[in-house]
Scaffold this active site. Sequence first.
Site, short mmCIF file in Angstrom:
data_model
loop_
_atom_site.label_atom_id
_atom_site.label_comp_id
_atom_site.label_asym_id
_atom_site.label_seq_id
_atom_site.Cartn_x
_atom_site.Cartn_y
_atom_site.Cartn_z
CE LYS A 18 -3.43 2.29 2.94
NZ LYS A 18 -4.53 2.42 1.98
CE LYS A 104 -18.48 -5.12 -3.16
NZ LYS A 104 -19.74 -4.75 -2.50
CB ILE A 432 -23.31 7.56 0.11
CG1 ILE A 432 -23.76 7.74 -1.34
CG2 ILE A 432 -23.49 6.11 0.51
CD1 ILE A 432 -25.26 7.62 -1.58
CD GLU A 606 -19.09 -8.63 -0.70
OE1 GLU A 606 -18.91 -7.54 -1.23
OE2 GLU A 606 -18.40 -9.05 0.22
CG HIS A 641 -25.08 3.09 -0.32
ND1 HIS A 641 -25.09 3.69 -1.57
CD2 HIS A 641 -23.80 2.68 -0.11
CE1 HIS A 641 -23.86 3.62 -2.08
NE2 HIS A 641 -23.07 3.01 -1.21
CD GLU A 665 -21.32 1.26 -8.92
OE1 GLU A 665 -20.54 1.34 -9.87
OE2 GLU A 665 -22.02 0.25 -8.70
CG HIS A 695 -14.15 4.39 -6.20
ND1 HIS A 695 -15.49 4.17 -6.01
CD2 HIS A 695 -13.52 3.77 -5.18
CE1 HIS A 695 -15.64 3.45 -4.92
NE2 HIS A 695 -14.47 3.19 -4.40
CB CYS A 727 -19.73 4.99 -2.94
SG CYS A 727 -19.43 3.85 -1.57
N1 GLN Z 1 -22.11 5.17 4.48
C1 GLN Z 1 -20.88 4.64 3.96
C2 GLN Z 1 -20.01 5.80 3.47
O1 GLN Z 1 -20.56 6.78 3.05
C3 GLN Z 1 -21.13 3.69 2.82
C4 GLN Z 1 -19.86 3.12 2.27
C5 GLN Z 1 -20.01 1.98 1.29
O2 GLN Z 1 -21.03 1.78 0.71
N2 GLN Z 1 -18.99 1.21 1.06
O3 GLN Z 1 -18.80 5.70 3.49
ZN ZN Z 2 -21.09 2.46 -1.36
#
Ligand code: GLN
Ligand code: ZN
Length: 758
Positions: A18, A104, A432, A606, A641, A665, A695, A727
């Site tokens: 990382k 995933k 989110i 997933e 979500h 998403e 992202h 997200c």
């Molecule tokens: N509530 C979380 C955030 O906003 C949701 C994250 C996710 O879906 N991986 O970070």
């Molecule tokens: Zn998310």
Amino acid sequence: MKTLAYGFPKLGEKREFKSLLEDFWKTKISEHELIDGMNTLKNSIASLYTKHVELFPSGDFSYYDFMLDTAITLGAIPKRFGEYKGLETYFQMARGPQALEMTKYFNTNYHYLVPELESKDFRLFKNLPLEEYSYLKQKGYNPLPKLIAPYTFLKLSKVLKKSELSQLPLYELLKIEHQADMEEYLNAVFPIYEEVLKSLKSAGATAVLMEDPALCLDTEDWEWELVHETYGCLSKHLDVYVLTYYDSVSDYKKFVELPVRALGLDLVSNGENLENLRKFGFPEDKTFIAGIINGRNVWRANLKEKLRLLEELSKITSELIISNSCPLFHLPVTVEPEDSLPEGLKERLSFAKEKLQELQTLKLAFEGDERAIEELEHSSRLTQQAFGVKEDIRKRIASLTPQDFQRDVPYSERIKLQQEALNLPLLPTTTIGSFPQTEEVRKTRSAYTSGKISEEEYKEFIRKQIEHVIRVQEDIGLDVLVHGEFERTDMVEFFAQRLEGIATTKHGWVLSYGSRVYRPPIIYGDVHRPKPMTLEEITYAQSLTDRPVKGMLTGPVTILNWSYYREDISKEEIAYQIALALLEEVKDLERAGIKIVQIDEPAFREGAPLKKKDWPHYFDWAVKAFRLCSKAEPQTQIHTHMCYSEFNEVLEYIYQMDFDVISIEASRSKGEIISAFETFKNWDRQIGIGIYDIHSPAIPTKEQMRAILERCMKVLPVELLWVNPDCGLKTRRWEEVVPALKNMVETAREMRAQVEVG
Ligand code: GLN
Ligand code: ZN
């Protein structure tokens, strides 16, 4: 009998992988230093393998993702990335503004990059398998080159739908579903594989490992035929060892007939493979690779039982290799440095390094080594103790009735009550949940955990962050606010630390994609909630504003799927235990005046088994677990979500969760999810389709967001639509988030005005 291990985590004990990647991206280190560092890691993994097992792979160590590497090897590089300029283009494909879609890997929380196939013109663009093999060879190791098999590669790739090529970023990517297509694609890629195998052979390889887990999906007869043919051709060049994992192969008889040297089966994930082995036997002229040590869960194996199984297997098969049941990268590197686990837990655990030792012990015991046999006894004693049983929780679960899984008022009525309470505009805007986790936030948290600042100081700091984020959201003009999640390291770990029966580790990091890591908690006992977990921060945030602030919880299915779980009770029962704890939290939030509660379930999809025949059972309890924890008052609006999965096929189950609003998403997976609603009959729940790809550091323009929104409006009634990013924003920087959200809110306002005018 031989031992084989593969998929060892590349992260490094101190997360060196990382640091290297991120330092390189920040231009703190040069490309040369990056490569040097990666080579050091590669060597240390090879030497670890050598110490414990006889066979191990090369090609296990990608700089970002193994599917991306395969795509590059085969020259599947979309035109928009221009001329390939080494690592620069490589990382553009992985994380640039127009990066590949990410999803995933089967039923795991590892995200791979989805290769985009623009044409069938494949070529040996960069012989990565050869480079990797030759590197380790030259370092004095003797690895087996490992590749993603052609069939699995194609099953996980997507084809660009031509008619919409011009509409970036709304073009559609489709899976290869039809026989004629699959046949053409296989015919197009396998010659490249042949070239790779030939080159490996000239470099000294005698056999090659082919990972073909897609054979555990619902594989049709015609697919088996194609796979059979492909292996027939590939086997001419080198001995092929096929590895399958995460489930049983869809057709055992066809599998064992594949024209290859060795066949690998996962004997851990369910009992089907073993049953078939017992029933139908195993061809005498092939080697059997027994995936006998669980590559995904952290429990030490009962080696005494495993030895018994090996003895049985050695009678069924003529040549035996034992290995991990699936790649080991789902596990942290080693349990050694963990010093604050609940009493008695550490000795029951086995992470990747310990799994290698287990394989070694098993082999030695099989050969009659006395010390190894003693070790077997020890492991058998340790694995049989019951742990953390709470009778009252067991009773509560046993006495659940259908009412516990059903809200009192149907959605059509709830929505009216909720709208009265919330009074939201058309196309309401929200986020989110998380906002940037800055260096300052992380430093202050670690100062608190290491005792450098007091709890009161830390809480005061968090309150300041909350106040700031509330003001920022009001300024931007968002309709439904969040508290920003600054107090959370990770959406699952945060709850795991507050629930009894779940342990968290200090160093148990696992990669979820790229350089992103998380520490999956370990569910070892009955789960319950000793006290409120989120109440303080949420109610503080709500006290600062008149706009609604969402209570933010992680759902039971996600907590379970992103944790290692005990194997002595069913997943269903664990999920209900977690759900009951969350329900108590929902009730507390309601009593404190919170009107919206969001229960995130990004891992809902997933966790589904690979084969559709197993879906009804999984989704039955997964849906019920969600409904159990979300049985709120009718006027409380329940949001959920989800992200980064293939949702299209499971919308029917998602609908059954009976939430009021879902945010999902969509920016990276382009228009695909939207199309799914075209065929869904009577979708009546509110939905926010992410219009801002979080992202990527790029700031989305109003035009881009508008295009997605317009597309949604063609398919769904505008009254149902929400406007949100796809997200959480925690990995982004404030400088990116504020202008992006401003654009988003303006886009929503413009659309609103347009709709209202008619
Ligand atoms: N509530 C979380 C955030 O906003 C949701 C994250 C996710 O879906 N991986 O970070
Ligand atoms: Zn998310």
